[in-house]
Write an enzyme that holds these catalytic residues in place. Structure first.
Site, mmCIF file in Angstrom:
data_model
loop_
_atom_site.group_PDB
_atom_site.id
_atom_site.type_symbol
_atom_site.label_atom_id
_atom_site.label_comp_id
_atom_site.label_asym_id
_atom_site.label_seq_id
_atom_site.Cartn_x
_atom_site.Cartn_y
_atom_site.Cartn_z
ATOM 1 N N GLY A 1 2.614 4.988 4.265
ATOM 2 C CA GLY A 1 1.727 5.399 5.519
ATOM 3 C C GLY A 1 0.453 5.134 5.687
ATOM 4 N N ARG B 1 17.058 15.660 13.315
ATOM 5 C CA ARG B 1 17.081 17.143 12.587
ATOM 6 C C ARG B 1 18.415 17.288 11.812
ATOM 7 N NH1 ARG B 1 16.401 21.268 17.235
ATOM 8 N NH2 ARG B 1 16.690 22.700 15.309
ATOM 9 N N LYS C 1 -0.716 10.854 1.332
ATOM 10 C CA LYS C 1 0.214 10.197 0.379
ATOM 11 C C LYS C 1 -0.378 10.810 -1.186
ATOM 12 C CE LYS C 1 -0.438 5.864 1.548
ATOM 13 N NZ LYS C 1 -1.240 6.314 2.597
ATOM 14 N N SER C 2 -1.342 10.532 -1.556
ATOM 15 C CA SER C 2 -2.192 10.912 -2.814
ATOM 16 C C SER C 2 -2.127 12.533 -3.122
ATOM 17 C CB SER C 2 -3.292 10.342 -3.045
ATOM 18 O OG SER C 2 -3.460 8.889 -2.953
ATOM 19 N N ASP D 1 -1.913 3.922 -4.620
ATOM 20 C CA ASP D 1 -2.630 3.209 -3.689
ATOM 21 C C ASP D 1 -1.872 1.586 -3.507
ATOM 22 O OD1 ASP D 1 -4.756 2.658 -1.716
ATOM 23 O OD2 ASP D 1 -5.706 1.508 -3.345
ATOM 24 N N GLU E 1 -7.065 8.044 -6.525
ATOM 25 C CA GLU E 1 -8.263 8.295 -5.560
ATOM 26 C C GLU E 1 -7.921 9.371 -4.841
ATOM 27 O OE1 GLU E 1 -10.492 8.369 -2.469
ATOM 28 O OE2 GLU E 1 -8.670 6.837 -2.134
ATOM 29 N N HIS F 1 0.952 -1.327 0.020
ATOM 30 C CA HIS F 1 0.147 -0.178 -0.039
ATOM 31 C C HIS F 1 0.968 1.205 0.064
ATOM 32 C CE1 HIS F 1 -3.357 2.836 0.908
ATOM 33 N NE2 HIS F 1 -2.623 3.112 1.800
#
Length: 189
Positions: free
Chosen positions: A34, A123, A40-41, A58, A82, A19
């Site tokens: 994630g 960091r 993400k998309s 996806d 999507e 995924h």
């Protein structure tokens, strides 16, 4: 025979479906992972608008070929995305053939996660973190997602930084070396 060997090597390669979203950013294959809903998309859409290429949204089919990882999309959803609130779009039809690519090598895994107050995030980047897919070890980074963070710019920088590290230059190590030489950098080490 050589062509047949290459073809069979690809067709019979070990594979797994993950995924995530696979993008090519400045020539660097980035697998965004994630939890569902982390962005993400949406981040991929912004990267496409900035001239980078979508490989899969996806669902990413990952194959191990000659100790490298390659990713593609399942045929039925290739180039579709999507987006919550919008629905399904065809990135190739909207942005053109230059915005998509059928396959790419995976050079960097990016784990997107919600920002947690009080958590210590890396960091400086003095050490490279690695993750393993199909017994292939590769670099990965964790990027905290929070309001106001421009993830597209951050991912572009992650791609360029990964490329520089691959060519033997690590900015964090150079900065640490300057600090070790006694040069006051004005930052907390």
């Amino acid at each position: 025979m050589s062509d047949l060997y290459i073809y069979l090597n690809r067709m019979l390669a070990p594979s797994v479906t993950e995924h995530g979203v696979l993008m090519e950013v400045f020539g660097v294959g980035m697998l965004l992972t994630g939890k569902s809903g982390v962005g993400k998309s949406e981040t991929a859409m912004e990267l496409i608008k900035r001239g980078h290429r979508l490989i899969a949204d996806d669902s990413v089919i990952i194959k191990e070929i000659a100790n490298d990882l390659y990713g593609t999309a399942p045929e039925i959803i290739r180039y579709f995305m999507e987006l919550r609130g919008i629905g399904v779009i065809d990135a190739r039809q909207i942005y053109g053939v230059g915005a998509v690519k059928p396959e790419t090598r995976i050079d960097l895994v990016v784990q997107l996660e919600p920002w947690e107050d009080g958590r210590a995030y890396d960091r400086l980047g003095l050490t490279t973190e690695y993750c393993e897919i199909l017994n292939v070890r590769g670099p990965c980074v964790t990027i905290p997602v929070g309001p106001g963070r421009n993830l597209a710019v951050i991912l572009e920088l992650a791609a360029m930084n990964n490329r520089q590290k691959g060519m033997g230059y690590n900015a964090a190590q150079k900065l640490a070396a300057e600090h070790d030489r006694g040069i006051d950098l004005g930052i907390g080490f």
